[in-house]
Design a protein around this motif. Sequence first.
Motif, PDB file in Angstrom:
ATOM      1  N   ALA A 105      40.272  53.150  47.303  1.00 36.55           N
ATOM      2  CA  ALA A 105      41.606  52.909  46.732  1.00 36.55           C
ATOM      3  C   ALA A 105      41.867  53.896  45.594  1.00 36.55           C
ATOM      4  CB  ALA A 105      41.710  51.477  46.210  1.00 36.55           C
ATOM      5  N   HIS A 106      43.130  54.171  45.368  1.00 38.91           N
ATOM      6  CA  HIS A 106      43.513  55.067  44.283  1.00 38.91           C
ATOM      7  C   HIS A 106      43.620  54.272  42.993  1.00 38.91           C
ATOM      8  CE1 HIS A 106      44.144  58.389  46.999  1.00 38.91           C
ATOM      9  NE2 HIS A 106      44.847  57.583  47.790  1.00 38.91           N
ATOM     10  N   PRO A 107      42.901  54.716  41.935  1.00 40.15           N
ATOM     11  CA  PRO A 107      42.969  53.989  40.671  1.00 40.15           C
ATOM     12  C   PRO A 107      44.355  54.118  40.043  1.00 40.15           C
ATOM     13  CG  PRO A 107      41.690  56.011  40.428  1.00 40.15           C
ATOM     14  CD  PRO A 107      42.044  55.881  41.884  1.00 40.15           C
ATOM     15  N   GLY A 108      44.720  53.139  39.270  1.00 40.51           N
ATOM     16  CA  GLY A 108      45.996  53.185  38.576  1.00 40.51           C
ATOM     17  C   GLY A 108      46.541  51.800  38.337  1.00 40.51           C
ATOM     18  N   PRO A 109      47.668  51.742  37.631  1.00 42.58           N
ATOM     19  CA  PRO A 109      48.240  50.441  37.284  1.00 42.58           C
ATOM     20  C   PRO A 109      48.649  49.621  38.496  1.00 42.58           C
ATOM     21  CG  PRO A 109      49.573  52.251  36.376  1.00 42.58           C
ATOM     22  CD  PRO A 109      48.394  52.852  37.052  1.00 42.58           C
ATOM     23  N   GLU A 110      49.052  50.285  39.576  1.00 40.36           N
ATOM     24  CA  GLU A 110      49.467  49.543  40.774  1.00 40.36           C
ATOM     25  C   GLU A 110      48.280  48.795  41.385  1.00 40.36           C
ATOM     26  OE1 GLU A 110      49.783  53.030  40.714  1.00 40.36           O
ATOM     27  OE2 GLU A 110      51.776  52.981  39.812  1.00 40.36           O
ATOM     28  N   LEU A 111      47.134  49.450  41.397  1.00 34.30           N
ATOM     29  CA  LEU A 111      45.935  48.811  41.948  1.00 34.30           C
ATOM     30  C   LEU A 111      45.559  47.600  41.091  1.00 34.30           C
ATOM     31  CD1 LEU A 111      43.538  48.678  43.894  1.00 34.30           C
ATOM     32  CD2 LEU A 111      42.346  50.269  42.375  1.00 34.30           C
ATOM     33  N   ARG A 112      45.528  47.793  39.799  1.00 34.72           N
ATOM     34  CA  ARG A 112      45.172  46.693  38.896  1.00 34.72           C
ATOM     35  C   ARG A 112      46.147  45.533  39.042  1.00 34.72           C
ATOM     36  NH1 ARG A 112      41.358  46.543  35.155  1.00 34.72           N
ATOM     37  NH2 ARG A 112      41.568  44.968  33.558  1.00 34.72           N
ATOM     38  N   SER A 113      47.419  45.851  39.116  1.00 37.12           N
ATOM     39  CA  SER A 113      48.440  44.819  39.277  1.00 37.12           C
ATOM     40  C   SER A 113      48.275  44.093  40.613  1.00 37.12           C
ATOM     41  CB  SER A 113      49.827  45.453  39.177  1.00 37.12           C
ATOM     42  OG  SER A 113      50.816  44.514  39.445  1.00 37.12           O
ATOM     43  N   GLY A 114      47.996  44.862  41.663  1.00 36.14           N
ATOM     44  CA  GLY A 114      47.840  44.266  42.988  1.00 36.14           C
ATOM     45  C   GLY A 114      46.628  43.360  43.108  1.00 36.14           C
ATOM     46  N   LEU A 115      45.581  43.648  42.339  1.00 36.64           N
ATOM     47  CA  LEU A 115      44.362  42.842  42.410  1.00 36.64           C
ATOM     48  C   LEU A 115      44.353  41.674  41.430  1.00 36.64           C
ATOM     49  CD1 LEU A 115      41.621  45.613  42.782  1.00 36.64           C
ATOM     50  CD2 LEU A 115      42.426  44.015  44.534  1.00 36.64           C
ATOM     51  N   SER A 116      45.302  41.643  40.510  1.00 33.58           N
ATOM     52  CA  SER A 116      45.247  40.631  39.460  1.00 33.58           C
ATOM     53  C   SER A 116      45.376  39.207  40.012  1.00 33.58           C
ATOM     54  CB  SER A 116      46.285  40.892  38.375  1.00 33.58           C
ATOM     55  OG  SER A 116      47.584  40.785  38.902  1.00 33.58           O
ATOM     56  N   ALA A 117      46.237  38.982  40.990  1.00 33.98           N
ATOM     57  CA  ALA A 117      46.374  37.636  41.564  1.00 33.98           C
ATOM     58  C   ALA A 117      45.090  37.234  42.280  1.00 33.98           C
ATOM     59  CB  ALA A 117      47.560  37.584  42.518  1.00 33.98           C
ATOM     60  N   GLN A 118      44.486  38.195  42.988  1.00 36.90           N
ATOM     61  CA  GLN A 118      43.249  37.916  43.704  1.00 36.90           C
ATOM     62  C   GLN A 118      42.105  37.615  42.727  1.00 36.90           C
ATOM     63  OE1 GLN A 118      40.436  40.329  46.703  1.00 36.90           O
ATOM     64  NE2 GLN A 118      42.593  40.800  46.916  1.00 36.90           N
ATOM     65  N   SER A 119      42.077  38.352  41.620  1.00 39.55           N
ATOM     66  CA  SER A 119      40.973  38.177  40.673  1.00 39.55           C
ATOM     67  C   SER A 119      41.001  36.811  39.996  1.00 39.55           C
ATOM     68  CB  SER A 119      40.978  39.293  39.626  1.00 39.55           C
ATOM     69  OG  SER A 119      42.058  39.161  38.744  1.00 39.55           O
ATOM     70  N   ALA A 120      42.158  36.180  39.939  1.00 37.03           N
ATOM     71  CA  ALA A 120      42.259  34.860  39.311  1.00 37.03           C
ATOM     72  C   ALA A 120      41.438  33.811  40.058  1.00 37.03           C
ATOM     73  CB  ALA A 120      43.717  34.431  39.237  1.00 37.03           C
ATOM     74  N   LYS A 121      41.161  34.063  41.344  1.00 32.11           N
ATOM     75  CA  LYS A 121      40.405  33.112  42.162  1.00 32.11           C
ATOM     76  C   LYS A 121      38.922  33.475  42.242  1.00 32.11           C
ATOM     77  CE  LYS A 121      44.418  32.964  45.159  1.00 32.11           C
ATOM     78  NZ  LYS A 121      44.903  33.389  46.467  1.00 32.11           N
ATOM     79  N   ARG A 122      38.536  34.542  41.550  1.00 34.06           N
ATOM     80  CA  ARG A 122      37.187  35.089  41.720  1.00 34.06           C
ATOM     81  C   ARG A 122      36.351  35.016  40.453  1.00 34.06           C
ATOM     82  NH1 ARG A 122      36.348  38.542  46.345  1.00 34.06           N
ATOM     83  NH2 ARG A 122      38.202  38.528  47.660  1.00 34.06           N
ATOM     84  N   VAL A 123      35.060  35.251  40.643  1.00 32.23           N
ATOM     85  CA  VAL A 123      34.129  35.476  39.545  1.00 32.23           C
ATOM     86  C   VAL A 123      33.443  36.809  39.812  1.00 32.23           C
ATOM     87  CG1 VAL A 123      33.698  33.047  39.003  1.00 32.23           C
ATOM     88  CG2 VAL A 123      32.247  34.213  40.679  1.00 32.23           C
ATOM     89  N   GLY A 124      33.070  37.479  38.751  1.00 30.05           N
ATOM     90  CA  GLY A 124      32.229  38.658  38.887  1.00 30.05           C
ATOM     91  C   GLY A 124      30.783  38.220  38.918  1.00 30.05           C
TER      92      GLY A 124
END
Length: 141
Positions: A105-124
């Motif tokens: 994936a290409h790094p940038g604000p769009e990637l971070r924004s796109g993953l933010s909803a998914q990350s709310a359901k996850r743990v590292g």
Amino acid sequence: MDEAELAAFLDTQRTLVCATLGPSGRPHLAGLWFVPAGGRLDCWTYAASQKARNLERDPRATLLTEAGQVYQELRGVSLECDAELVRDPELVLDIGVALAVRQGAHPGPELRSGLSAQSAKRVGIRFTPTRVSSWDHRKLG
């Protein structure tokens, strides 16, 4: 493999098999994408996943990644690890972004924004190796 060979090998791999102990005491195996991160391996998973629940109960895991099609090419590494579950939303998102970038994936604000909803359901998950076993059959001659 020596340390440099091991680091180079891990840089070429994308997926590992993660073994945790299930509630019955039997191994639970799951495939995960990973990112090498300063002496450890970082992953993420759904917070409600079996592997996350297993690691909450017992933070030990064994990881395996391997390569090769015929015996003379086989190489791999098995890492016994202590696992830390990461719940801070920004750190979880950082891991998710690093995983996505590693997968192309290409790094940038769009990637971070796109993953933010998914990350709310996850743990590292931060896996810190305590014992490492590696092999490289290409060295057998």
